[in-house]
Scaffold this motif. Structure first.
Motif, short mmCIF file in Angstrom:
data_model
loop_
_atom_site.label_atom_id
_atom_site.label_comp_id
_atom_site.label_asym_id
_atom_site.label_seq_id
_atom_site.Cartn_x
_atom_site.Cartn_y
_atom_site.Cartn_z
N LEU A 347 -1.71 8.75 17.73
CA LEU A 347 -0.38 9.02 17.19
C LEU A 347 -0.17 8.11 16.01
O LEU A 347 -0.37 6.89 16.11
CB LEU A 347 0.69 8.76 18.27
N GLY A 348 0.22 8.69 14.86
CA GLY A 348 0.37 7.87 13.67
C GLY A 348 1.53 8.32 12.80
O GLY A 348 1.93 9.48 12.79
N LEU A 349 2.09 7.38 12.11
CA LEU A 349 3.11 7.61 11.09
C LEU A 349 2.57 7.10 9.77
O LEU A 349 1.84 6.12 9.73
CB LEU A 349 4.40 6.88 11.44
N ASN A 350 2.94 7.79 8.68
CA ASN A 350 2.51 7.27 7.39
C ASN A 350 3.63 7.35 6.39
O ASN A 350 4.53 8.20 6.48
CB ASN A 350 1.25 7.99 6.91
N GLY A 351 3.57 6.45 5.45
CA GLY A 351 4.55 6.42 4.36
C GLY A 351 3.80 6.44 3.05
O GLY A 351 2.75 5.82 2.90
N LEU A 352 4.37 7.17 2.05
CA LEU A 352 3.72 7.34 0.76
C LEU A 352 4.66 6.90 -0.35
O LEU A 352 5.86 7.18 -0.31
CB LEU A 352 3.31 8.80 0.57
N SER A 353 4.11 6.24 -1.33
CA SER A 353 4.90 5.83 -2.49
C SER A 353 3.95 5.64 -3.66
O SER A 353 2.72 5.61 -3.49
CB SER A 353 5.64 4.52 -2.20
N GLY A 354 4.50 5.58 -4.87
CA GLY A 354 3.65 5.35 -6.04
C GLY A 354 4.40 5.63 -7.33
O GLY A 354 5.60 5.88 -7.33
N GLY A 366 7.89 5.51 -6.43
CA GLY A 366 8.48 4.23 -6.04
C GLY A 366 7.44 3.13 -6.02
O GLY A 366 6.30 3.30 -6.44
N ARG A 367 7.83 1.98 -5.47
CA ARG A 367 6.94 0.83 -5.43
C ARG A 367 6.15 0.80 -4.11
O ARG A 367 6.38 1.58 -3.21
CB ARG A 367 7.78 -0.45 -5.57
N TYR A 368 5.25 -0.21 -4.04
CA TYR A 368 4.38 -0.32 -2.87
C TYR A 368 5.18 -0.49 -1.58
O TYR A 368 4.90 0.15 -0.56
CB TYR A 368 3.41 -1.49 -3.06
N LEU A 369 6.20 -1.35 -1.61
CA LEU A 369 6.97 -1.61 -0.39
C LEU A 369 7.70 -0.38 0.11
O LEU A 369 8.07 -0.29 1.28
CB LEU A 369 7.96 -2.76 -0.62
N ASP A 370 7.92 0.60 -0.83
CA ASP A 370 8.57 1.83 -0.37
C ASP A 370 7.70 2.59 0.63
O ASP A 370 8.21 3.34 1.47
CB ASP A 370 8.87 2.74 -1.58
N SER A 371 6.38 2.42 0.55
CA SER A 371 5.51 3.10 1.52
C SER A 371 5.75 2.59 2.94
O SER A 371 5.57 3.32 3.91
CB SER A 371 4.04 2.92 1.13
N TRP A 372 6.16 1.35 3.06
CA TRP A 372 6.50 0.80 4.38
C TRP A 372 7.87 1.30 4.83
O TRP A 372 8.06 1.63 6.01
CB TRP A 372 6.50 -0.73 4.33
N SER A 373 8.82 1.34 3.91
CA SER A 373 10.17 1.74 4.30
C SER A 373 10.24 3.22 4.68
O SER A 373 11.14 3.64 5.40
CB SER A 373 11.16 1.43 3.17
N ARG A 374 9.27 4.02 4.22
CA ARG A 374 9.28 5.45 4.54
C ARG A 374 8.68 5.74 5.94
O ARG A 374 8.78 6.86 6.41
CB ARG A 374 8.50 6.23 3.49
N LEU A 375 8.03 4.71 6.54
CA LEU A 375 7.41 4.96 7.85
C LEU A 375 8.42 5.45 8.88
O LEU A 375 8.17 6.45 9.58
CB LEU A 375 6.73 3.68 8.37
N PRO A 376 9.58 4.79 9.05
CA PRO A 376 10.52 5.27 10.08
C PRO A 376 11.13 6.63 9.77
O PRO A 376 11.65 7.29 10.67
CB PRO A 376 11.60 4.17 10.11
N ASP A 377 11.05 7.06 8.53
CA ASP A 377 11.67 8.34 8.17
C ASP A 377 10.87 9.53 8.67
O ASP A 377 11.36 10.66 8.69
CB ASP A 377 11.81 8.44 6.64
N GLY A 378 9.61 9.24 9.07
CA GLY A 378 8.79 10.34 9.57
C GLY A 378 8.44 11.35 8.51
O GLY A 378 8.27 12.54 8.79
N ASP A 379 8.36 10.90 7.23
CA ASP A 379 7.99 11.83 6.17
C ASP A 379 6.58 12.37 6.36
O ASP A 379 6.26 13.47 5.93
CB ASP A 379 8.07 11.10 4.81
N GLY A 380 5.74 11.55 7.02
CA GLY A 380 4.39 12.01 7.31
C GLY A 380 3.97 11.50 8.69
O GLY A 380 4.35 10.40 9.08
N TYR A 381 3.27 12.28 9.42
CA TYR A 381 2.80 11.85 10.73
C TYR A 381 1.48 12.52 11.03
O TYR A 381 1.07 13.47 10.35
CB TYR A 381 3.83 12.17 11.82
N GLN A 382 0.83 12.03 12.09
CA GLN A 382 -0.39 12.66 12.56
C GLN A 382 -0.50 12.43 14.06
O GLN A 382 -0.02 11.43 14.58
CB GLN A 382 -1.62 12.08 11.86
N TRP A 383 -1.11 13.36 14.74
CA TRP A 383 -1.39 13.17 16.16
C TRP A 383 -2.67 13.92 16.51
O TRP A 383 -3.08 14.86 15.83
CB TRP A 383 -0.23 13.63 17.04
#
Length: 527
Positions: A347-354, A366-383
């Motif tokens: 089970l995985g969550l991912n965040g993307l920014s650039g 956005g910036r690098y830290l935005d990739s971390w802040s997007r993790l809880p938003d569930g913009d990307g996931y995998q299972w």
């Protein structure tokens, strides 16, 4: 003690207190006038000092902390493991657009940190955070550079091989048993050293008494010689009576020397058992023992002694634990013959920014830290969920290990049965020594009384001129022999009793030096 298995705690701390008086005795013996009377070496003190100082016992004791550290190492197999890494890579990839375009150059730098843990049920888990930065000259890529961050949980649960607490804690339980085995072997060595010290002590007490009897016999021969010389000077007896008495004195001088040699040899043996070496206080000073205890009137019978031996002997308990370990190995080896069928899940969550390229519309700029802040938003996931099967063709290795462990268990069972037979034989042999020693002692007492009465009567006859030197010397020898036989029989009965209690695992306890084995049942039931 009511627990099924017990932990070796230690010989009671007051063994050192018991040993202290003996050290004082030895120091005093070394410093005092050689002719002065020395305080006796008590058996209990000698046992305490031997248990405290014997190097063989200390050598055996070291196996305990060694096995305890092995348990710590096996417990640590279930400790969490932190993992971290960093990498950089470059790929030159042909352009999918064709038309003679230059290959695309992709550069990636990344890092990851995570925690891996194995559980006693067989479950293996990994929780990790992975992040990387990616750049490319591909004009079709919207974000350059692109920052991607993953939070991933991987789970693998065996369903057949390596499944369950019993299998995965098998080595750990073997290690805990090994600690108990080391303690039992340490106790067994202490009991055997205690027996050796006790037997040497009785031998020394007997040797001292034998020397006293020889000195006493020599004194009687000297008295007879002095009397014969007076009679010869008075013309009452011929010179042969004097010569015969002189020969007896010389012979008994030799017997005194032999008795001293025996006492010295036993003393040296006792020094060795008590680890008294050159340079130690009291080395070279003679031991003064207590007299032998009186003839034992009460001692365990065969059935009682055997029952106690089979229940209490530490070497038997150690063998029982070895059989238990072999059972654990058989169960583990049997499990290893099963196919490996694992349930896997991710089970995985991912965040993307650039950085968004001009002409592209993207929600992930956005910036690098935005990739971390997007993790809880569930913009990307995998299972992922599935099963994985593995089975070696023929499975010969696992089958061989199973057969090997079964044969090793049979070896352990045979070893246990053989040791039980040895324990039974030791108990029976010791009881024979006790019983026959007591019978000899009673006969020797009667022989002693008769020899003393006969010698007394013959001395009266000698005064009246009705006897001669040869007859008196013969009856003196009979009395000395009666003394020696009586003392030897008493010593053998006491030595048999010492061996009996050692065969029962109770000889130190019998003298108040108790080695307790304590083990909480919960430790065995809840590893």
């Amino acid at each position: 003690m009511t627990t099924a298995e017990h932990r070796w705690r230690s010989l009671l701390p007051w063994t050192a207190l018991l040993a202290a008086p003996l050290t004082a005795v030895l120091v005093g013996a070394a410093a005092a006038d050689p002719g002065a009377e020395r305080p006796p070496l008590r058996l209990r003190e000698a046992l305490a000092l031997g248990i405290q100082r014997n190097l063989d016992l200390r050598l055996q004791e070291i196996a305990i902390p060694v096995s305890e550290q092995e348990v710590v190492a096996r417990e640590a197999e279930f400790d969490p493991v932190m993992e971290a890494g960093a990498d950089a890579r470059a790929d030159k990839v042909p352009s999918a657009a064709g038309g003679g375009r230059d290959p695309n150059l992709v550069r990636t730098t990344g890092a990851d940190v995570g925690v891996r843990k194995r559980f006693t049920t067989g479950l293996e888990s990994r929780l990790a955070a992975e992040t990387f930065r990616r750049t490319t000259d591909d004009p079709g890529t919207a974000l350059v550079p692109a920052y991607r961050t993953f939070l991933v949980l991987d789970l693998t649960q065996p369903l057949l091989r390596d499944r369950g607490r019993e299998v995965n804690t098998s080595a750990l339980r073997e290690g805990r048993n090994a600690v108990l085995q080391a303690r039992y072997l340490h106790l067994d060595r202490a009991l055997r050293i205690g027996e050796e010290i006790e037997l040497a002590y009785y031998d020394l007490a007997t040797a001292h008494q034998l020397l006293a009897y020889r000195v006493e016999a020599r004194g009687r021969a000297e008295e007879l010689l002095a009397g014969n010389r007076e009679k010869f000077e008075a013309g009452v007896v011929p010179i042969t009576e004097v010569q015969q008495a002189e020969t007896a004195v010389a012979a008994r001088d030799e017997q005194v020397v032999v008795a001293r040699q025996l006492a010295d040899r036993v003393t040296t043996r006792l020094w060795d058992l008590l680890e008294i070496r050159r340079g130690d206080p009291g080395y070279g000073a003679p031991f003064v023992t207590e007299p032998l205890p009186p003839a034992p009137e009460d001692y365990p019978e065969l059935e009682e002694a055997l029952a106690v031996a089979l229940a209490e002997r530490p070497d038997l308990r150690e063998r029982l634990l070895e059989v238990e370990n072999r059972d654990l190995r058989v169960a583990f080896s049997r499990n290893q013959t099963l196919p490996r069928l694992d349930l896997v899940a991710t089970l995985g969550l991912n965040g993307l920014s650039g950085d968004e390229r001009e002409g592209f519309s993207s929600d992930y700029d956005g910036r690098y830290l935005d990739s971390w802040s997007r993790l809880p938003d569930g913009d990307g996931y995998q299972w992922l969920a599935g099963v994985r099967l593995a089975y070696p063709l023929g499975n010969r290795s696992a089958q061989a290990r199973l057969r090997q462990s079964a044969w090793e268990k049979r070896q352990a069972v045979y070893g246990l049965k053989r040791l039980e037979g040895t324990a039974e034989a030791e108990v029976e042999r010791a009881l024979v020594d006790v019983r026959r020693g007591l019978e000899r002692y009673r006969v020797a007492e009667r022989f002693h009384r008769l020899a003393a009465a006969t010698l007394s009567q013959e001395m009266e006859r000698l005064k009246e001129g009705l006897s001669d030197t040869f007859r008196v010397l013969t009856f003196q020898d009979d009395l000395t022999e009666a003394h020696i036989r009586k003392e030897a029989a008493l010593s053998d009965s006491q030595k048999g009793l010492a061996s009996l209690y050692r065969a029962m695992g109770k000889n130190l306890e019998r003298h108040g030096i108790v080695a307790e084995l304590q083990e909480k049942e919960s430790e065995r039931e809840h590893p």
